[in-house]
Design an enzyme around this catalytic site. Structure first.
Site, mmCIF file in Angstrom:
data_model
loop_
_atom_site.group_PDB
_atom_site.id
_atom_site.type_symbol
_atom_site.label_atom_id
_atom_site.label_comp_id
_atom_site.label_asym_id
_atom_site.label_seq_id
_atom_site.Cartn_x
_atom_site.Cartn_y
_atom_site.Cartn_z
ATOM 1 N N LEU A 124 0.838 -1.205 0.000
ATOM 2 C CA LEU A 124 0.000 0.000 0.000
ATOM 3 C C LEU A 124 0.871 1.252 0.000
ATOM 4 O O LEU A 124 0.732 2.131 -0.854
ATOM 5 C CB LEU A 124 -0.910 -0.018 1.245
ATOM 6 C CG LEU A 124 -1.766 1.216 1.511
ATOM 7 C CD1 LEU A 124 -2.815 1.389 0.409
ATOM 8 C CD2 LEU A 124 -2.488 1.107 2.873
ATOM 9 N N ILE A 156 7.900 -2.448 2.107
ATOM 10 C CA ILE A 156 6.957 -3.578 2.038
ATOM 11 C C ILE A 156 7.541 -4.798 2.755
ATOM 12 O O ILE A 156 8.521 -5.400 2.308
ATOM 13 C CB ILE A 156 6.576 -3.889 0.566
ATOM 14 C CG1 ILE A 156 6.029 -2.618 -0.100
ATOM 15 C CG2 ILE A 156 5.572 -5.042 0.511
ATOM 16 C CD1 ILE A 156 4.896 -1.904 0.639
ATOM 17 N N THR A 157 6.915 -5.130 3.884
ATOM 18 C CA THR A 157 7.398 -6.227 4.736
ATOM 19 C C THR A 157 7.326 -7.548 3.992
ATOM 20 O O THR A 157 6.311 -7.864 3.365
ATOM 21 C CB THR A 157 6.552 -6.308 6.027
ATOM 22 O OG1 THR A 157 6.620 -5.044 6.689
ATOM 23 C CG2 THR A 157 7.083 -7.389 6.963
ATOM 24 N N ARG A 269 19.598 -8.461 40.837
ATOM 25 C CA ARG A 269 20.593 -7.380 40.922
ATOM 26 C C ARG A 269 20.539 -6.709 42.301
ATOM 27 O O ARG A 269 19.462 -6.239 42.720
ATOM 28 C CB ARG A 269 20.308 -6.353 39.824
ATOM 29 C CG ARG A 269 21.129 -5.092 39.907
ATOM 30 C CD ARG A 269 22.543 -5.323 39.475
ATOM 31 N NE ARG A 269 23.311 -4.069 39.462
ATOM 32 C CZ ARG A 269 24.623 -4.034 39.404
ATOM 33 N NH1 ARG A 269 25.344 -5.149 39.334
ATOM 34 N NH2 ARG A 269 25.261 -2.875 39.385
ATOM 35 N N ILE A 338 15.379 -0.236 34.335
ATOM 36 C CA ILE A 338 15.550 -1.186 35.444
ATOM 37 C C ILE A 338 16.847 -1.980 35.278
ATOM 38 O O ILE A 338 17.539 -2.280 36.255
ATOM 39 C CB ILE A 338 14.303 -2.114 35.544
ATOM 40 C CG1 ILE A 338 13.108 -1.302 36.036
ATOM 41 C CG2 ILE A 338 14.573 -3.318 36.459
ATOM 42 C CD1 ILE A 338 11.764 -1.995 35.945
ATOM 43 N N GLU A 364 1.167 0.206 10.129
ATOM 44 C CA GLU A 364 -0.277 -0.109 10.133
ATOM 45 C C GLU A 364 -1.080 1.020 10.785
ATOM 46 O O GLU A 364 -2.021 0.786 11.536
ATOM 47 C CB GLU A 364 -0.522 -1.481 10.775
ATOM 48 C CG GLU A 364 0.206 -2.577 10.013
ATOM 49 C CD GLU A 364 -0.325 -3.970 10.232
ATOM 50 O OE1 GLU A 364 -1.486 -4.106 10.609
ATOM 51 O OE2 GLU A 364 0.449 -4.907 9.997
HETATM 52 C C1 FAD Z 1 9.484 -1.628 9.106
HETATM 53 C C2 FAD Z 1 8.266 -1.144 8.368
HETATM 54 C C3 FAD Z 1 7.419 -2.089 7.778
HETATM 55 C C4 FAD Z 1 6.328 -1.648 7.023
HETATM 56 N N1 FAD Z 1 5.558 -2.573 6.355
HETATM 57 C C5 FAD Z 1 4.626 -2.143 5.460
HETATM 58 C C6 FAD Z 1 3.952 -3.081 4.597
HETATM 59 O O1 FAD Z 1 4.157 -4.295 4.672
HETATM 60 N N2 FAD Z 1 3.064 -2.593 3.690
HETATM 61 C C7 FAD Z 1 2.800 -1.260 3.571
HETATM 62 O O2 FAD Z 1 2.007 -0.903 2.712
HETATM 63 N N3 FAD Z 1 3.418 -0.348 4.377
HETATM 64 C C8 FAD Z 1 4.331 -0.769 5.301
HETATM 65 N N4 FAD Z 1 4.976 0.151 6.107
HETATM 66 C C9 FAD Z 1 4.661 1.563 5.973
HETATM 67 C C10 FAD Z 1 3.981 2.156 7.199
HETATM 68 O O3 FAD Z 1 2.668 1.698 7.322
HETATM 69 C C11 FAD Z 1 4.104 3.683 7.076
HETATM 70 O O4 FAD Z 1 5.470 3.991 7.317
HETATM 71 C C12 FAD Z 1 3.206 4.422 8.051
HETATM 72 O O5 FAD Z 1 1.862 4.259 7.696
HETATM 73 C C13 FAD Z 1 3.520 5.919 8.134
HETATM 74 O O6 FAD Z 1 3.652 6.495 6.878
HETATM 75 P P1 FAD Z 1 4.944 7.383 6.552
HETATM 76 O O7 FAD Z 1 6.138 6.578 6.936
HETATM 77 O O8 FAD Z 1 4.854 7.833 5.146
HETATM 78 O O9 FAD Z 1 4.864 8.592 7.539
HETATM 79 P P2 FAD Z 1 4.084 9.980 7.284
HETATM 80 O O10 FAD Z 1 2.698 9.691 6.829
HETATM 81 O O11 FAD Z 1 4.927 10.866 6.451
HETATM 82 O O12 FAD Z 1 4.011 10.552 8.757
HETATM 83 C C14 FAD Z 1 5.089 11.257 9.380
HETATM 84 C C15 FAD Z 1 4.570 11.805 10.709
HETATM 85 O O13 FAD Z 1 3.476 12.712 10.471
HETATM 86 C C16 FAD Z 1 2.347 12.295 11.212
HETATM 87 N N5 FAD Z 1 1.124 12.585 10.454
HETATM 88 C C17 FAD Z 1 0.845 12.289 9.166
HETATM 89 N N6 FAD Z 1 -0.380 12.699 8.845
HETATM 90 C C18 FAD Z 1 -0.906 13.286 9.955
HETATM 91 C C19 FAD Z 1 -2.142 13.909 10.279
HETATM 92 N N7 FAD Z 1 -3.152 13.988 9.379
HETATM 93 N N8 FAD Z 1 -2.316 14.414 11.517
HETATM 94 C C20 FAD Z 1 -1.337 14.297 12.442
HETATM 95 N N9 FAD Z 1 -0.143 13.724 12.219
HETATM 96 C C21 FAD Z 1 0.063 13.210 10.983
HETATM 97 C C22 FAD Z 1 2.527 10.788 11.409
HETATM 98 O O14 FAD Z 1 1.765 10.297 12.503
HETATM 99 C C23 FAD Z 1 4.032 10.723 11.637
HETATM 100 O O15 FAD Z 1 4.301 11.046 12.972
HETATM 101 C C24 FAD Z 1 6.041 -0.263 6.902
HETATM 102 C C25 FAD Z 1 6.883 0.662 7.542
HETATM 103 C C26 FAD Z 1 7.983 0.240 8.247
HETATM 104 C C27 FAD Z 1 8.874 1.265 8.861
#
Ligand code: FAD
Length: 384
Positions: A124, A156-157, A269, A338, A364
């Protein structure tokens, strides 16, 4: 809902034994090598872990949400990377097919997903579409008997291991919102797909993420989820809602493990001539962690039971993901505290958990996105 306590207990006994005898002893090695050994992967497949949520008619165990939560609480007692390997297949990777796939699609893919022969990933997120997933730019344009897919999916995991992608792409470029998005079941060996380099992450080594790049990738029309365009975002949201309860359960399990390790350490400890567990300031960290853990555990089980009753749990699922993942972060932080200096050294493993669990507040749906979902639903319900 627990359908048969004896059957569930037998499964939980097997999972607990796997965790105790195979996974916990391998934790440090897996983190070091960034790879789960093949014999462990095979053991997980043999136990049916890849088919936990696949309907029985297609060879899975068809667990209820409450039963799934119980298994995740057990799996949480070890490094979360182990869960990640089968978690995307039983969760976000295959649920789209279970929920919205056509009969032919279910019959073709679910049996192979249930055995672990095929690993499924959920594609996604994109470089410019994270929290705002509905703005995704990957296109799937109909051309004869296939959709031509172009775009890049990020983080993408399990993509390096995947045999199948549940892909969200825009079939209607004129519609820039959720309505223009469709879901596809894409076989990983389809020409035009490239997997990027494995990402170097803060934690959860052993679980891999990478970019998935689609270049003029022809995906047969038969691979459109349920044969209907424009429903992909709805499918993704249904999948993620269930996934939130699943992730929350893992958060509770891992927090239990970290707190148990911290308690054992605090009892052994000694400083100032007595176990540090006797100091009230240390006890406050233990007690706060225990109370928050209990709250999260109750929430997750309640939400799972409500979902099994067929109730709408959109708000509860987000509450669980928000509270349990934030709780898990606080417990990790206190556990390191701790352990004192030892908590900062890799030898004791607690710093690895501290890094591993940071992810739960990000993927997620970040904590902020869960807050938005909860508040939006509250306002909507109040206006009814
Ligand atoms: C290890 C890992 C595994 C993952 N696996 C998958 C996967 O298998 N498939 C997949 O599709 N995706 C995957 N993801 C993606 C993951 O779901 C996204 O990284 C996540 O949804 C956040 O999107 P972003 O990184 O673009 O952050 P951004 O959307 O850019 O957000 C950055 C910051 O802004 C904040 N923010 C954004 N919009 C708002 C708002 N409207 N109001 C307030 N705060 C906001 C967020 O909370 C965050 O703190 C994975 C990510 C990681 C790191």
């Amino acid at each position: 809902m627990i359908r048969d306590a004896n059957t569930l207990n037998a499964l939980l006994d097997t999972v607990n034994r796997l965790v105790r005898e195979r996974l916990v002893p391998a934790e440090a090695l897996v983190a070091e090598a960034d790879e789960i050994p093949a014999d462990i992967v095979q053991a997980m497949k043999d136990m049916g872990l890849f088919g936990l949520t696949v309907p029985e008619a297609y060879g899975g165990l068809d667990l209820t949400m409450e039963e799934e939560v119980m298994v995740m609480l057990a799996m949480g007692q070890t490094s979360p990377c182990f869960r990640s390997l089968f978690g995307t297949t039983v969760g976000i990777g295959s649920l789209g097919i279970v929920f919205d796939g056509s009969e032919e699609q279910k019959a073709k893919y679910l049996p192979r997903l249930a055995t672990g022969e095929l690993i499924a990933s959920f594609a996604l997120t994109e470089p410019d579409a994270g929290s705002d997933a509905a703005s995704l730019r990957t296109t799937a344009i109909l051309d004869g008997d296939a959709y031509v897919v172009n775009g890049t999916k990020r983080y993408i995991t399990n993509s390096p291991e995947a045999g199948l992608f549940t892909l969200m792409a825009r079939t209607n470029p004129a519609d820039k919102g959720a309505g223009g998005v469709s879901a596809f079941i894409v076989e990983a060996n389809t020409p035009g797909i490239t997997i990027g380099k494995i990402d170097k992450k803060m934690g959860q080594r052993g679980a891999h993420t990478a970019d998935v790049i689609f270049e003029n990738c022809r995906v047969p029309v038969s691979q459109l989820m349920g044969g209907r365009e424009g429903l992909g975002f709805k499918t993704a949201m249904k999948v993620l809602e269930k996934g939130r309860i699943h992730i929350a359960a893992i958060c509770v399990g891992v927090a239990e493990r970290m707190l148990r390790d911290a308690l054992n350490y605090a009892m052994e400890r000694k400083q100032f001539g007595q176990p540090i567990a006797e100091f009230q300031l240390v006890q406050a960290m233990l007690a706060d962690s225990q109370a928050e853990l209990y709250a999260a555990r109750c929430m997750v089980i309640d939400a799972a039971q409500k979902r099994d009753q067929g109730l709408n749990v959109a708000t509860e699922a987000s509450c669980c993901k928000l509270f349990a993942s934030e709780m898990c972060g606080r417990v990790a932080d206190r556990a390191v505290q701790i352990f004192g200096g030892a908590g900062y050294l890799s030898e004791y493993g607690i710093e690895r958990f501290y890094r591993d669990v940071r992810l739960f507040r990000l993927y997620e749906g970040t904590s902020q996105i869960q807050q938005i979902v909860i508040a939006r639903n509250m306002v909507k319900d109040a206006r009814r």
